[in-house]
Enzyme design. Structure first.
Site, PDB file in Angstrom:
ATOM      1  N   VAL A 154       1.363  -4.950  -3.669  1.00 43.80           N
ATOM      2  CA  VAL A 154       1.749  -4.169  -4.292  1.00 43.80           C
ATOM      3  C   VAL A 154       1.407  -2.578  -4.203  1.00 43.80           C
ATOM      4  CG1 VAL A 154       1.383  -3.491  -7.024  1.00 43.80           C
ATOM      5  CG2 VAL A 154       1.467  -6.091  -6.566  1.00 43.80           C
ATOM      6  N   LYS A 208      -4.661  -8.112 -14.712  1.00 39.88           N
ATOM      7  CA  LYS A 208      -5.374  -8.623 -15.901  1.00 39.88           C
ATOM      8  C   LYS A 208      -5.925  -9.462 -15.730  1.00 39.88           C
ATOM      9  CE  LYS A 208      -2.252 -11.064 -12.757  1.00 39.88           C
ATOM     10  NZ  LYS A 208      -0.885 -10.076 -12.138  1.00 39.88           N
ATOM     11  N   VAL A 267       0.654  -6.897 -17.101  1.00 42.58           N
ATOM     12  CA  VAL A 267       1.207  -7.833 -17.473  1.00 42.58           C
ATOM     13  C   VAL A 267       3.496  -8.221 -17.379  1.00 42.58           C
ATOM     14  CG1 VAL A 267       2.613  -9.436 -19.990  1.00 42.58           C
ATOM     15  CG2 VAL A 267      -0.191  -8.079 -19.883  1.00 42.58           C
ATOM     16  N   ILE A 311       8.402  -6.072 -15.844  1.00 40.54           N
ATOM     17  CA  ILE A 311       9.556  -5.844 -16.780  1.00 40.54           C
ATOM     18  C   ILE A 311       8.579  -4.809 -18.290  1.00 40.54           C
ATOM     19  CG2 ILE A 311      10.161  -6.838 -19.227  1.00 40.54           C
ATOM     20  CD1 ILE A 311       9.693  -9.620 -18.003  1.00 40.54           C
ATOM     21  N   GLY A 343       7.094 -18.260  -0.819  1.00 37.14           N
ATOM     22  CA  GLY A 343       6.522 -17.059  -1.069  1.00 37.14           C
ATOM     23  C   GLY A 343       6.404 -16.510  -2.380  1.00 37.14           C
ATOM     24  N   ASP A 389      -3.503 -17.063 -14.890  1.00 41.65           N
ATOM     25  CA  ASP A 389      -2.695 -16.641 -14.926  1.00 41.65           C
ATOM     26  C   ASP A 389      -2.321 -15.521 -16.366  1.00 41.65           C
ATOM     27  OD1 ASP A 389      -1.430 -13.991 -13.327  1.00 41.65           O
ATOM     28  OD2 ASP A 389       0.006 -15.153 -13.866  1.00 41.65           O
ATOM     29  N   LYS A 410      -2.475 -12.541 -19.187  1.00 38.70           N
ATOM     30  CA  LYS A 410      -1.809 -11.545 -20.122  1.00 38.70           C
ATOM     31  C   LYS A 410      -1.832 -11.686 -21.494  1.00 38.70           C
ATOM     32  CE  LYS A 410       0.950 -11.925 -15.495  1.00 38.70           C
ATOM     33  NZ  LYS A 410       2.217 -12.593 -14.607  1.00 38.70           N
ATOM     34  N   GLY A 467       6.431  -9.178  -7.659  1.00 40.93           N
ATOM     35  CA  GLY A 467       6.983  -8.585  -6.714  1.00 40.93           C
ATOM     36  C   GLY A 467       6.306  -7.109  -5.986  1.00 40.93           C
TER      37      GLY A 467
HETATM   38  N1  LIG Z   1       1.834  -9.398  -6.686  1.00 41.99           N
HETATM   39  C1  LIG Z   1       2.302  -9.354  -7.545  1.00 41.99           C
HETATM   40  O1  LIG Z   1       3.005 -10.176  -7.863  1.00 41.99           O
HETATM   41  C2  LIG Z   1       1.543  -8.754  -8.821  1.00 41.99           C
HETATM   42  C3  LIG Z   1       2.083  -8.555  -9.906  1.00 41.99           C
HETATM   43  C4  LIG Z   1       1.535  -7.639 -11.142  1.00 41.99           C
HETATM   44  C5  LIG Z   1       0.111  -7.771 -11.025  1.00 41.99           C
HETATM   45  N2  LIG Z   1      -0.689  -7.295  -9.877  1.00 41.99           N
HETATM   46  C6  LIG Z   1      -2.008  -7.139  -9.235  1.00 41.99           C
HETATM   47  O2  LIG Z   1      -1.712  -6.670  -8.600  1.00 41.99           O
HETATM   48  C7  LIG Z   1      -3.178  -6.795  -7.884  1.00 41.99           C
HETATM   49  C8  LIG Z   1      -3.198  -6.366  -6.827  1.00 41.99           C
HETATM   50  O3  LIG Z   1      -2.086  -7.507  -6.482  1.00 41.99           O
HETATM   51  P1  LIG Z   1      -1.674  -7.506  -5.020  1.00 41.99           P
HETATM   52  O4  LIG Z   1      -0.924  -8.715  -4.758  1.00 41.99           O
HETATM   53  O5  LIG Z   1      -1.322  -6.336  -4.187  1.00 41.99           O
HETATM   54  O6  LIG Z   1      -2.749  -8.250  -4.009  1.00 41.99           O
HETATM   55  P2  LIG Z   1      -3.125  -8.233  -2.387  1.00 41.99           P
HETATM   56  O7  LIG Z   1      -1.775  -7.946  -1.324  1.00 41.99           O
HETATM   57  O8  LIG Z   1      -3.758  -8.702  -1.693  1.00 41.99           O
HETATM   58  O9  LIG Z   1      -3.566  -6.702  -1.815  1.00 41.99           O
HETATM   59  C9  LIG Z   1      -4.814  -6.399  -2.653  1.00 41.99           C
HETATM   60  C10 LIG Z   1      -5.565  -5.349  -1.750  1.00 41.99           C
HETATM   61  O10 LIG Z   1      -6.676  -4.495  -1.888  1.00 41.99           O
HETATM   62  C11 LIG Z   1      -7.851  -3.904  -0.473  1.00 41.99           C
HETATM   63  N3  LIG Z   1      -8.620  -5.391  -1.385  1.00 41.99           N
HETATM   64  C12 LIG Z   1      -9.338  -5.662  -1.831  1.00 41.99           C
HETATM   65  N4  LIG Z   1     -10.527  -5.876  -2.129  1.00 41.99           N
HETATM   66  C13 LIG Z   1     -11.196  -4.037  -1.317  1.00 41.99           C
HETATM   67  C14 LIG Z   1     -12.521  -3.506  -1.689  1.00 41.99           C
HETATM   68  N5  LIG Z   1     -13.386  -3.809  -2.341  1.00 41.99           N
HETATM   69  N6  LIG Z   1     -11.796  -1.879  -1.237  1.00 41.99           N
HETATM   70  C15 LIG Z   1     -10.951  -1.644  -0.413  1.00 41.99           C
HETATM   71  N7  LIG Z   1      -9.599  -1.857  -0.748  1.00 41.99           N
HETATM   72  C16 LIG Z   1      -9.401  -3.588  -0.626  1.00 41.99           C
HETATM   73  C17 LIG Z   1      -7.149  -4.885   0.121  1.00 41.99           C
HETATM   74  O11 LIG Z   1      -7.319  -4.812   1.428  1.00 41.99           O
HETATM   75  P3  LIG Z   1      -6.935  -5.337   2.574  1.00 41.99           P
HETATM   76  O12 LIG Z   1      -5.486  -4.921   3.268  1.00 41.99           O
HETATM   77  O13 LIG Z   1      -7.229  -4.064   4.397  1.00 41.99           O
HETATM   78  O14 LIG Z   1      -7.217  -6.217   2.727  1.00 41.99           O
HETATM   79  C18 LIG Z   1      -5.732  -5.075   0.396  1.00 41.99           C
HETATM   80  O15 LIG Z   1      -5.281  -3.756   0.912  1.00 41.99           O
HETATM   81  C19 LIG Z   1      -3.825  -7.224  -8.558  1.00 41.99           C
HETATM   82  O16 LIG Z   1      -4.550  -7.348  -9.450  1.00 41.99           O
HETATM   83  C20 LIG Z   1      -2.989  -8.646  -9.390  1.00 41.99           C
HETATM   84  O17 LIG Z   1      -2.985  -9.623 -10.270  1.00 41.99           O
HETATM   85  C21 LIG Z   1       0.046  -8.465  -8.675  1.00 41.99           C
END
Ligand SMILES: NC(=O)c1ccc[n+]([C@@H]2O[C@H](COP(=O)([O-])OP(=O)(O)OC[C@H]3O[C@@H](n4cnc5c(N)ncnc54)[C@H](OP(=O)(O)O)[C@@H]3O)[C@@H](O)[C@H]2O)c1
Length: 438
Positions: A18, A109, A136, A140, A191, A205, A209, A308
């Protein structure tokens, strides 16, 4: 001379899926956002875990740090975007930012469901807003819809398909006729599922929400232990096929609603049979949809990408635009009243719905009559029965019952007596049937 545009300086914590989308799309639409908000939105520092990791996008090296405290301590940063995920570290980061009087945008969340009450109280105390549109249903705009567009309504109910991975799996089981494990493998390969899909599959999850939607709708932060959450891992192709025969489709559904005759609220997540002719049953694949019933507006439906990189970053950017507008006019906390006391939850045993019950019974006359006597003794009516002809001679055959509206406690008591019959096998499936009425 034109007045120099104001800047919103952003500290981005997390450059994963994200975070990368937020960085990329802020740059892509910078001029548009600047026109619309009157402010230039600029990322001035980024915290990651591993500064040496190869990234999908090019980011100036000098922006990156491995210490998120630098974002909080930087007096030039106006707003912190928390996209690191998890609970403990994210809580420290968000509370640290609010304590430093910075606005916070989060898509997390899990931390809101576990510690949202503390964070919202801190946001109010510090007069530093906390935004969470991305937490959430991804892209949307359901948070804004409930708290702004529907502010004049008492929310009667929210029914949501709010986990794309489980919806993809159930869609594939339904339309592709493949088993759960095969559909999960397919979701992973495409993916859609995380490397560790447990929170998607076990329902949590969606549970997180649902807790946030419960807070927005009723002002009450439910504790995770007060929310009933059942995942999709035990759904079989037989159940999908029987549901189809009965005119239903199985969906993982978040239910957030006020009890019919009192003030108590119900927040739960489980696989439900929903009528095939209801619009929610046509929400397929990784898509999400949320149906909200308000006493003034009536029925509304919100549909789109629930996760996404791009869809979720659209939600984060909308919060940043709000932060840009509010930066000179600060109001902490962006939920709406009544404010977050722990509310009264309708105990699971008192929640009412119809039910689908699949049993395995001895292929003998009189079995159905005995089961019907037990359900009648518990005052639970039978709406329909399916007893397919066995394809070969077998000792036990499936018996599927659709049960009338009853409390979960009553149905559990009836089920206990049914399972004591020597003609009924212990293995069974009990699912709720949700008519999706207000
Ligand atoms: N993915 C989705 O579609 C989606 C949708 C809605 C909400 N979300 C929410 O958005 C958030 C992020 O999701 P994501 O999918 O982007 O996760 P992700 O791909 O795992 O990315 C996490 C990022 O946080 C960094 N990070 C982790 N621990 C850290 C720390 N202690 N200090 C500094 N940086 C740190 C990681 O660094 P590195 O890159 O160096 O490992 C990485 O860049 C989550 O809360 C998730 O529930 C995600």
């Amino acid at each position: 001379m034109e007045e120099k545009r104001k800047q919103l300086r952003i500290g981005l914590a997390g450059l994963g899926n994200v975070g990368t989308g937020v960085y990329k799309n802020l740059l892509k639409n910078q001029d548009l956002l600047s026109e619309r908000t009157g402010t230039t939105l600029v990322v001035t520092k980024i915290a990651v875990r591993d500064i040496n990791r190869k990234r999908d996008i090019e980011v100036p090296k000098e922006l990156i740090t491995s210490n998120w405290n630098e974002l909080i301590e930087d007096p030039d940063i106006d707003v912190i975007v928390e996209l690191i995920g998890g609970v403990d570290e994210a809580f420290k980061l968000i509370s640290g930012a609010l304590n430093a009087n910075k606005a916070v945008v989060t898509g997390n969340k899990a931390v809101l469901a576990e510690r949202g009450k503390e964070l919202i109280e801190l946001s109010e105390k510090q007069n530093a807003p906390l935004y969470c549109e991305a937490a959430v249903a991804g892209g949307i705009p359901i948070i804004k819809a409930v708290k702004e567009a529907l502010i004049g309504n008492r929310i009667g109910s929210i029914y949501g398909i709010i986990n794309g991975t489980s919806n993809y799996i159930l869609t594939r089981m339904n339309s592709g006729g493949i088993e759960f494990s095969e559909a999960l493998a397919e979701a992973t390969e495409k993916g859609y599922a995380e490397a560790d899909p447990s929170l998607d599959i076990n329902g949590w999850d969606a549970g997180h929400k649902a807790i946030i939607l419960g807070w927005l709708s009723y002002g009450q932060w439910l504790r995770t232990e007060e929310v009933s959450v059942i995942g999709i891992e035990d759904i079989s192709l037989d159940d999908v096929a029987f549901a189809d025969d009965l005119g239903y489709e199985i969906k993982l559904l978040g239910v957030i609603r006020q009890a019919k005759n009192d003030e108590r609220i119900e927040v739960r997540v489980s696989p439900n049979l929903i009528p095939k002719d209801h619009i929610l049953s046509s929400v397929d694949g990784v898509f999400n949809a949320v149906a909200v019933h308000g006493d003034v507006v009536g029925e509304t439906l919100f549909y789109g990408s629930g996760a996404g990189q791009d869809a979720t970053s659209s939600a984060v950017i909308s919060d940043l635009a709000d932060a840009a507008e509010n930066i000179n006019n600060r109001v902490g906390c962006t939920g709406f009243v009544p404010k977050g006391e722990f509310g009264t939850v309708l105990p699971l045993s008192e929640t009412i719905s119809q039910y689908y019950l699949r049993l395995s019974v001895a292929d003998r006359p009189g079995v159905l009559a005995k089961i019907a006597t037990i359900t009648a003794n518990h005052d639970v009516g039978i709406l329909s029965v399916i007893q397919p002809e066995p394809e070969s001679s077998t000792e036990h055959i499936p018996l599927v019952l659709l049960l009338h509206d009853a409390s979960y406690g009553t149905v559990q008591a009836a089920l206990k007596s049914i399972l004591e019959l020597d003609t009924v096998e212990p293995k069974h499936t009990l699912l709720r049937v949700e008519t999706l009425e207000q």
